[in-house]
Design an enzyme around this catalytic site. Structure first.
Site, mmCIF file in Angstrom:
data_model
loop_
_atom_site.group_PDB
_atom_site.id
_atom_site.type_symbol
_atom_site.label_atom_id
_atom_site.label_comp_id
_atom_site.label_asym_id
_atom_site.label_seq_id
_atom_site.Cartn_x
_atom_site.Cartn_y
_atom_site.Cartn_z
ATOM 1 N N ALA A 88 -0.753 -6.399 -2.453
ATOM 2 C CA ALA A 88 -0.678 -7.170 -3.690
ATOM 3 C C ALA A 88 0.655 -7.030 -4.401
ATOM 4 O O ALA A 88 1.303 -5.987 -4.346
ATOM 5 C CB ALA A 88 -1.789 -6.718 -4.637
ATOM 6 N N CYS A 89 1.060 -8.111 -5.056
ATOM 7 C CA CYS A 89 2.196 -8.053 -5.979
ATOM 8 C C CYS A 89 1.884 -9.025 -7.116
ATOM 9 O O CYS A 89 0.796 -9.576 -7.185
ATOM 10 C CB CYS A 89 3.501 -8.400 -5.284
ATOM 11 S SG CYS A 89 3.585 -10.064 -4.637
ATOM 12 N N GLY A 90 2.845 -9.238 -7.996
ATOM 13 C CA GLY A 90 2.600 -10.038 -9.183
ATOM 14 C C GLY A 90 1.997 -11.401 -8.909
ATOM 15 O O GLY A 90 0.990 -11.767 -9.506
ATOM 16 N N SER B 290 4.837 -8.894 -1.731
ATOM 17 C CA SER B 290 3.701 -8.493 -0.900
ATOM 18 C C SER B 290 3.941 -8.856 0.566
ATOM 19 O O SER B 290 3.552 -8.120 1.470
ATOM 20 C CB SER B 290 2.407 -9.137 -1.408
ATOM 21 O OG SER B 290 2.581 -10.507 -1.629
ATOM 22 N N ALA C 183 -2.025 -9.351 -7.928
ATOM 23 C CA ALA C 183 -2.601 -8.061 -8.325
ATOM 24 C C ALA C 183 -3.984 -8.246 -8.952
ATOM 25 O O ALA C 183 -4.909 -7.467 -8.709
ATOM 26 C CB ALA C 183 -1.656 -7.359 -9.297
#
Lengths: 155, 97
Positions: free
Chosen positions: B9-11, B17, B42
């Site tokens: 996950a990332c923003g 990601s 996320a």
């Protein structure tokens, strides 16, 4: 498979006089829009996203930022590059609110489908993690930066 | 070849990601583990973790404890290059368990 047309000669900036983070992001995004890579909503989307999910990273050589947006604002994938004379304060990716990093390299990413650009993104991170390559790129002129980045991302 | 699953996950589930997932896939591949991964925002971690039941979660942004025993790692070393060898090995060891 080589990654073609990842960068655009006209989207490499190393002589901007702008010192404000948002103004630089706006400038780069506008140039990307003028060339048709992104939609009119891209600039605002990048700036807003940077506030919520900052993208500054301290690597071995320099502070780097990889501002980008959701793919709905993108027409065609490209990476715009800006090397600033005086490093600019960005917030650290995934860091606490007060964590800051002085950024020298901005790689603004327009990504239409991350699955399609796995190699490209992965290789970009390998370049900006490489102290020697980054020290070399920072000394070059616009055309040479373009050639060098293309060369590195395809090998 | 053993199969394992990772949720990354990332923003906004786009760039960071993907970078993390690819590096982890390569590392696992070299060690005879086929890593299946999915990237997400996320905010989507809790629902996707429930659905996908990953062996490990890697996130760039901070994640609240999910209370489901799935190990969670900070993926930032993959992007900065600082401490990446150690983090890869930690994740690999967690996947093996």
């Amino acid at each position: 498979m080589p990654v073609r047309n990842t960068f655009d000669k006209q989207l490499i900036f190393n002589d901007l006089k702008i010192r404000d983070k948002n103004e630089i992001l706006q400038y780069m995004a506008t140039k990307m829009y003028e060339k048709g890579y992104v939609k009119g909503t891209y600039a605002q989307a990048v700036i807003e996203r940077e506030k919520v999910y900052p993208t500054g990273l301290q690597t071995e050589a320099f502070g780097v930022a990889i501002p980008h947006s959701d793919s709905i604002h993108v027409n065609q994938a490209v990476i715009a590059v800006c090397i600033v004379e005086e490093p600019i304060v960005f917030h650290v990716m995934g860091g606490a609110e007060e964590e800051e990093v002085l950024v020298k390299f901005i790689f603004m990413l327009a990504i239409d489908d991350p699955k399609k650009h796995i190699e490209m993104l992965s290789k970009l991170s390998i370049i900006f993690q490489d102290e020697q390559k980054m020290q070399e790129i920072v000394k070059l002129k616009q055309d040479a930066i373009y050639e060098k980045l293309n060369c590195y991302i395809n090998h | 070849m053993m199969k394992k699953k990772a949720l990354v996950a990332c923003g906004c589930g786009v760039a960071s990601s993907t970078i993390v997932a690819k590096k982890l896939e390569d590392y696992c591949g070299e060690r005879d583990i086929k890593l299946e991964w999915r990237i997400c925002k996320a905010a989507e971690i809790p629902s996707l973790a429930d659905m996908m039941k990953p062996d490990v979660i890697i996130s760039i942004t901070a994640v609240a404890d999910l209370g489901n025993q799935i190990p969670v790692f900070d993926g930032k070393p993959f992007l900065t290059g600082i401490g990446v060898a150690k983090r890869l090995e930690e994740i690999y060891q967690a996947i093996l368990k």
